[in-house]
Design an enzyme around this catalytic site. Sequence first.
Site, PDB file in Angstrom:
ATOM      1  N   ARG A  54      63.361  34.860  51.555  1.00  0.00           N
ATOM      2  CA  ARG A  54      61.957  34.868  51.969  1.00  0.00           C
ATOM      3  C   ARG A  54      61.778  34.370  53.397  1.00  0.00           C
ATOM      4  O   ARG A  54      60.813  34.692  54.064  1.00  0.00           O
ATOM      5  CB  ARG A  54      61.110  33.995  51.039  1.00  0.00           C
ATOM      6  CG  ARG A  54      61.429  34.207  49.596  1.00  0.00           C
ATOM      7  CD  ARG A  54      60.186  34.607  48.780  1.00  0.00           C
ATOM      8  NE  ARG A  54      60.586  35.346  47.605  1.00  0.00           N
ATOM      9  CZ  ARG A  54      60.435  36.659  47.445  1.00  0.00           C
ATOM     10  NH1 ARG A  54      59.850  37.387  48.362  1.00  0.00           N
ATOM     11  NH2 ARG A  54      60.844  37.255  46.360  1.00  0.00           N
ATOM     12  N   HIS A 110      73.379  41.233  50.862  1.00  0.00           N
ATOM     13  CA  HIS A 110      72.012  41.775  50.890  1.00  0.00           C
ATOM     14  C   HIS A 110      71.214  41.088  51.992  1.00  0.00           C
ATOM     15  O   HIS A 110      71.136  39.866  52.028  1.00  0.00           O
ATOM     16  CB  HIS A 110      71.349  41.564  49.523  1.00  0.00           C
ATOM     17  CG  HIS A 110      70.189  42.473  49.242  1.00  0.00           C
ATOM     18  ND1 HIS A 110      69.116  42.595  50.086  1.00  0.00           N
ATOM     19  CD2 HIS A 110      69.946  43.318  48.212  1.00  0.00           C
ATOM     20  CE1 HIS A 110      68.259  43.471  49.567  1.00  0.00           C
ATOM     21  NE2 HIS A 110      68.738  43.929  48.439  1.00  0.00           N
ATOM     22  N   TYR A 154      64.712  40.118  51.891  1.00  0.00           N
ATOM     23  CA  TYR A 154      63.602  41.029  51.570  1.00  0.00           C
ATOM     24  C   TYR A 154      62.562  41.072  52.680  1.00  0.00           C
ATOM     25  O   TYR A 154      61.865  42.060  52.854  1.00  0.00           O
ATOM     26  CB  TYR A 154      62.871  40.569  50.299  1.00  0.00           C
ATOM     27  CG  TYR A 154      63.634  40.760  49.033  1.00  0.00           C
ATOM     28  CD1 TYR A 154      64.420  41.886  48.829  1.00  0.00           C
ATOM     29  CD2 TYR A 154      63.553  39.826  48.005  1.00  0.00           C
ATOM     30  CE1 TYR A 154      65.101  42.062  47.644  1.00  0.00           C
ATOM     31  CE2 TYR A 154      64.219  39.995  46.816  1.00  0.00           C
ATOM     32  CZ  TYR A 154      64.995  41.116  46.638  1.00  0.00           C
ATOM     33  OH  TYR A 154      65.662  41.293  45.464  1.00  0.00           O
ATOM     34  N   HIS A 201      66.989  47.008  52.694  1.00  0.00           N
ATOM     35  CA  HIS A 201      65.868  47.882  52.350  1.00  0.00           C
ATOM     36  C   HIS A 201      65.357  48.488  53.662  1.00  0.00           C
ATOM     37  O   HIS A 201      65.021  47.737  54.570  1.00  0.00           O
ATOM     38  CB  HIS A 201      64.739  47.084  51.688  1.00  0.00           C
ATOM     39  CG  HIS A 201      65.121  46.473  50.378  1.00  0.00           C
ATOM     40  ND1 HIS A 201      64.257  45.677  49.647  1.00  0.00           N
ATOM     41  CD2 HIS A 201      66.265  46.522  49.655  1.00  0.00           C
ATOM     42  CE1 HIS A 201      64.855  45.293  48.541  1.00  0.00           C
ATOM     43  NE2 HIS A 201      66.076  45.777  48.518  1.00  0.00           N
ATOM     44  N   GLU A 221      69.424  51.179  51.192  1.00  0.00           N
ATOM     45  CA  GLU A 221      69.185  51.192  49.750  1.00  0.00           C
ATOM     46  C   GLU A 221      68.145  52.245  49.400  1.00  0.00           C
ATOM     47  O   GLU A 221      67.133  52.384  50.088  1.00  0.00           O
ATOM     48  CB  GLU A 221      68.732  49.797  49.295  1.00  0.00           C
ATOM     49  CG  GLU A 221      68.554  49.708  47.789  1.00  0.00           C
ATOM     50  CD  GLU A 221      68.430  48.272  47.291  1.00  0.00           C
ATOM     51  OE1 GLU A 221      68.812  47.330  48.008  1.00  0.00           O
ATOM     52  OE2 GLU A 221      67.936  48.111  46.165  1.00  0.00           O
ATOM     53  N   ASP A 278      70.263  52.400  43.948  1.00  0.00           N
ATOM     54  CA  ASP A 278      69.675  51.428  43.008  1.00  0.00           C
ATOM     55  C   ASP A 278      69.055  52.205  41.846  1.00  0.00           C
ATOM     56  O   ASP A 278      68.106  52.972  42.033  1.00  0.00           O
ATOM     57  CB  ASP A 278      68.618  50.584  43.730  1.00  0.00           C
ATOM     58  CG  ASP A 278      68.070  49.466  42.849  1.00  0.00           C
ATOM     59  OD1 ASP A 278      67.629  49.758  41.716  1.00  0.00           O
ATOM     60  OD2 ASP A 278      68.073  48.303  43.291  1.00  0.00           O
ATOM     61  N   HIS A 285      65.327  51.683  41.208  1.00  0.00           N
ATOM     62  CA  HIS A 285      64.508  52.257  42.281  1.00  0.00           C
ATOM     63  C   HIS A 285      64.465  53.782  42.209  1.00  0.00           C
ATOM     64  O   HIS A 285      63.404  54.392  42.357  1.00  0.00           O
ATOM     65  CB  HIS A 285      65.062  51.839  43.647  1.00  0.00           C
ATOM     66  CG  HIS A 285      65.008  50.363  43.896  1.00  0.00           C
ATOM     67  ND1 HIS A 285      65.501  49.790  45.043  1.00  0.00           N
ATOM     68  CD2 HIS A 285      64.516  49.335  43.158  1.00  0.00           C
ATOM     69  CE1 HIS A 285      65.322  48.483  44.998  1.00  0.00           C
ATOM     70  NE2 HIS A 285      64.731  48.179  43.870  1.00  0.00           N
ATOM     71  N   HIS A 316      73.395  49.613  42.705  1.00  0.00           N
ATOM     72  CA  HIS A 316      72.676  48.482  42.125  1.00  0.00           C
ATOM     73  C   HIS A 316      72.311  48.909  40.710  1.00  0.00           C
ATOM     74  O   HIS A 316      71.495  49.816  40.528  1.00  0.00           O
ATOM     75  CB  HIS A 316      71.398  48.165  42.916  1.00  0.00           C
ATOM     76  CG  HIS A 316      71.648  47.384  44.159  1.00  0.00           C
ATOM     77  ND1 HIS A 316      70.667  47.162  45.099  1.00  0.00           N
ATOM     78  CD2 HIS A 316      72.754  46.734  44.599  1.00  0.00           C
ATOM     79  CE1 HIS A 316      71.174  46.416  46.084  1.00  0.00           C
ATOM     80  NE2 HIS A 316      72.442  46.156  45.799  1.00  0.00           N
ATOM     81  N   ASP A 349      59.018  49.291  40.996  1.00  0.00           N
ATOM     82  CA  ASP A 349      60.138  48.406  41.335  1.00  0.00           C
ATOM     83  C   ASP A 349      60.084  47.081  40.582  1.00  0.00           C
ATOM     84  O   ASP A 349      59.983  46.010  41.180  1.00  0.00           O
ATOM     85  CB  ASP A 349      60.200  48.139  42.852  1.00  0.00           C
ATOM     86  CG  ASP A 349      61.463  47.379  43.239  1.00  0.00           C
ATOM     87  OD1 ASP A 349      62.337  47.172  42.366  1.00  0.00           O
ATOM     88  OD2 ASP A 349      61.572  46.993  44.414  1.00  0.00           O
ATOM     89  N   HIS A 397      62.563  45.300  38.009  1.00  0.00           N
ATOM     90  CA  HIS A 397      63.866  45.413  37.352  1.00  0.00           C
ATOM     91  C   HIS A 397      63.805  44.828  35.939  1.00  0.00           C
ATOM     92  O   HIS A 397      63.149  43.817  35.721  1.00  0.00           O
ATOM     93  CB  HIS A 397      64.930  44.643  38.134  1.00  0.00           C
ATOM     94  CG  HIS A 397      65.126  45.118  39.536  1.00  0.00           C
ATOM     95  ND1 HIS A 397      66.210  44.760  40.302  1.00  0.00           N
ATOM     96  CD2 HIS A 397      64.391  45.941  40.321  1.00  0.00           C
ATOM     97  CE1 HIS A 397      66.124  45.342  41.489  1.00  0.00           C
ATOM     98  NE2 HIS A 397      65.021  46.043  41.528  1.00  0.00           N
ATOM     99  N   GLU A 400      71.312  43.488  39.382  1.00  0.00           N
ATOM    100  CA  GLU A 400      70.212  42.709  39.958  1.00  0.00           C
ATOM    101  C   GLU A 400      69.135  42.567  38.891  1.00  0.00           C
ATOM    102  O   GLU A 400      67.944  42.737  39.145  1.00  0.00           O
ATOM    103  CB  GLU A 400      69.597  43.427  41.154  1.00  0.00           C
ATOM    104  CG  GLU A 400      70.506  43.677  42.324  1.00  0.00           C
ATOM    105  CD  GLU A 400      69.811  44.497  43.407  1.00  0.00           C
ATOM    106  OE1 GLU A 400      69.207  45.538  43.085  1.00  0.00           O
ATOM    107  OE2 GLU A 400      69.868  44.071  44.571  1.00  0.00           O
TER     108      GLU A 400
HETATM  109 ZN    ZN Z   1      64.135  46.590  43.139  1.00  0.00          ZN
HETATM  110 FE    FE Z   2      67.644  45.534  47.371  1.00  0.00          FE
HETATM  111 FE    FE Z   3      68.532  46.822  44.685  1.00  0.00          FE
END
Ligand code: ZN
Ligand code: FE
Ligand code: FE
Length: 277
Positions: A37, A67, A70, A107, A142, A176, A179, A211, A224, A226, A256
């Site tokens: 974050r 990764h 985000y 992303h 991704e 993913d 996704h 993913h 989105d 998961h 994930e």
């Molecule tokens: Zn996701």
């Molecule tokens: Fe991701």
């Molecule tokens: Fe992912």
Amino acid sequence: MFRIGCHISAAGGYLAMGERVAAIGANTFAFFTRNPRGGGAKALDEADVAAFLEFAAAHDLDRLVAHAPYTLNPCGEKPQVQNFARTAFQEDLRRMEHTPGQYYNFHPGSHVGQGVAVGLQKIIDVLNETLFPDMRTTVLLETMAGKGSEVGGRFEELRAILDGAALADKLGVCFDTCHVWDAGYDIENDLDGVLTEFDRVVGLERLKAVHLNNSKNDRGSRKDRHACITEGVLPLEAIGRIIRHPTLRDLPFILETPNDEAGYAREIALLRELRGA
Ligand code: ZN
Ligand code: FE
Ligand code: FE
């Protein structure tokens, strides 16, 4: 070989990550290169990296899929948002040279109303400003759910980024499953068709990692969210077909799913059984 692992906390450093994933039956893993974050990354501890590399070789841990945070949005509207993406990429890619030959997944970002074309160009610009010719990391775009103004929900958008990148040989794609499903691709009933479409638009040689997630929502929901492997809308048979598919089976699979490490250990054991090897 079945390369399976999960996303784990980077707390404690590289060796600690290696030890924790080996303990839950994983032989690959993902981690955030910095606070997901916030901004900063910890300084690299060279002794820790050296100890990790030795441990990884001894325990056959490979094809890590680091990764990016985000919050990183290479196609943000405000200059400071794009600047953070540029700085974070530069620092992370330099740091990843200490663990050569791995993946750095991100992303593509959200165009926040600027439109897909502007978003794509900004992503391409950031990549062209940060990738370097002798880098040993492969950067993965991704596949996204297409939530809000997310770029990367269509394979065509990933293709456009690859086409615009000067160092396209340093780029690949991470598939993913949550996704792709949320974006509308029917990996439950037509996995072959989806992979054929991916090959036509992007090229299967670009596909470097998966993913592996179930989804809480119906196909095309663009949400989105998961779900755990046995708890989402995708039946376990569909997950089994994904991990056994000849096109996918040799890629690293990263969970994930919303789990703690004990939950990941159970999912990894279940998936090993499902894989049948
Ligand atoms: Zn996701
Ligand atoms: Fe991701
Ligand atoms: Fe992912």
